[in-house]
Write a protein that holds these residues in place. Structure first.
Motif, mmCIF file in Angstrom:
data_model
loop_
_atom_site.group_PDB
_atom_site.id
_atom_site.type_symbol
_atom_site.label_atom_id
_atom_site.label_comp_id
_atom_site.label_asym_id
_atom_site.label_seq_id
_atom_site.Cartn_x
_atom_site.Cartn_y
_atom_site.Cartn_z
ATOM 1 N N UNK A 50 0.782 -0.815 -0.023
ATOM 2 C CA UNK A 50 0.005 0.333 -0.202
ATOM 3 C C UNK A 50 1.042 1.725 -0.097
ATOM 4 N N UNK A 51 1.932 0.911 0.578
ATOM 5 C CA UNK A 51 2.350 2.527 0.559
ATOM 6 C C UNK A 51 3.982 2.378 -0.175
ATOM 7 N N UNK A 52 3.864 1.347 -1.335
ATOM 8 C CA UNK A 52 4.855 1.564 -2.540
ATOM 9 C C UNK A 52 6.326 1.585 -2.084
ATOM 10 N N UNK A 53 6.233 0.947 -1.365
ATOM 11 C CA UNK A 53 7.858 0.340 -0.926
ATOM 12 C C UNK A 53 8.178 -1.023 -0.799
ATOM 13 N N UNK A 54 7.320 -1.757 -1.605
ATOM 14 C CA UNK A 54 7.655 -2.977 -2.207
ATOM 15 C C UNK A 54 9.297 -3.081 -2.893
ATOM 16 N N UNK A 55 9.481 -2.491 -4.177
ATOM 17 C CA UNK A 55 11.300 -2.723 -4.611
ATOM 18 C C UNK A 55 11.696 -1.955 -3.872
ATOM 19 N N UNK A 56 11.453 -1.473 -2.513
ATOM 20 C CA UNK A 56 12.782 -1.401 -1.890
ATOM 21 C C UNK A 56 12.319 -2.150 -0.312
ATOM 22 N N UNK A 57 11.899 -3.135 -0.040
ATOM 23 C CA UNK A 57 11.177 -3.832 0.735
ATOM 24 C C UNK A 57 12.721 -4.265 1.320
ATOM 25 N N UNK A 58 13.776 -4.463 0.934
ATOM 26 C CA UNK A 58 14.559 -5.510 1.582
ATOM 27 C C UNK A 58 16.091 -4.799 1.606
ATOM 28 N N UNK A 88 19.693 3.147 3.696
ATOM 29 C CA UNK A 88 20.121 3.543 2.736
ATOM 30 C C UNK A 88 19.267 4.286 1.297
ATOM 31 N N UNK A 89 17.792 4.593 2.091
ATOM 32 C CA UNK A 89 16.320 4.924 1.596
ATOM 33 C C UNK A 89 16.741 6.430 1.108
ATOM 34 N N UNK A 90 16.482 7.693 0.299
ATOM 35 C CA UNK A 90 16.206 9.143 0.677
ATOM 36 C C UNK A 90 14.848 9.523 1.657
ATOM 37 N N UNK A 91 15.010 10.182 2.207
ATOM 38 C CA UNK A 91 14.055 10.542 3.062
ATOM 39 C C UNK A 91 12.528 10.529 2.799
ATOM 40 N N UNK A 92 12.164 10.911 1.519
ATOM 41 C CA UNK A 92 10.540 10.233 1.749
ATOM 42 C C UNK A 92 10.287 9.077 1.957
ATOM 43 N N UNK A 93 11.310 8.336 1.423
ATOM 44 C CA UNK A 93 11.589 6.874 2.044
ATOM 45 C C UNK A 93 11.287 6.533 2.947
ATOM 46 N N UNK A 94 12.154 6.795 3.734
ATOM 47 C CA UNK A 94 12.333 6.917 4.811
ATOM 48 C C UNK A 94 11.142 7.283 5.844
#
Length: 80
Positions: free
Chosen positions: A35-43, A48-54
Motif C-alpha cells: 500500500x505504501x509503494x515500498x515493494x521495490x525497496x522492501x529488502x 540507504x533510502x532517500x528521506x521521503x521513503x524513510x
C-alpha cells in the motif's frame, strides 16, 4: 541496521505481543509495504533510502501497530 520489511515486522510483532493478537504479521507487513509503494525497496536497509521513503517506513511502522483513528467533527465551525 534493519531493512524496510524488518522495520515494519518488528512493529507488528510488538503490537501482536502487546495486544495478544493472533493474526498473521507476515500478511500485514506485506499489505503495508504494498500500500505504501515500498515493494521495490522492501529488502533495502532503511539507512540507504532517500528521506521521503524513510518517512514512508515510519508511517508503515505506525500502521503496523493498527492504530484506532477517531474522527472529530468541527461543530460550530463555519467554512466561508
Amino acid at each position: 541496521m534493519l531493512t524496510v520489511r524488518e522495520n515494519i515486522r518488528v512493529a507488528a510483532a510488538i503490537r501482536k505481543r502487546w495486544a495478544r493478537d493472533r493474526s498473521d504479521t507476515g500478511a500485514l507487513v506485506d499489505e503495508i509495504i504494498e500500500r505504501l509503494g515500498l515493494g521495490p525497496v522492501a529488502d533495502e536497509r532503511v539507512t540507504a533510502l532517500p528521506a521521503g521513503q524513510g518517512r514512508l517506513v515510519e508511517l508503515g511502522r505506525a500502521l503496523a501497530c493498527k492504530p484506532r483513528v477517531r474522527r472529530h467533527g468541527f461543530q460550530g465551525a463555519q467554512v466561508t
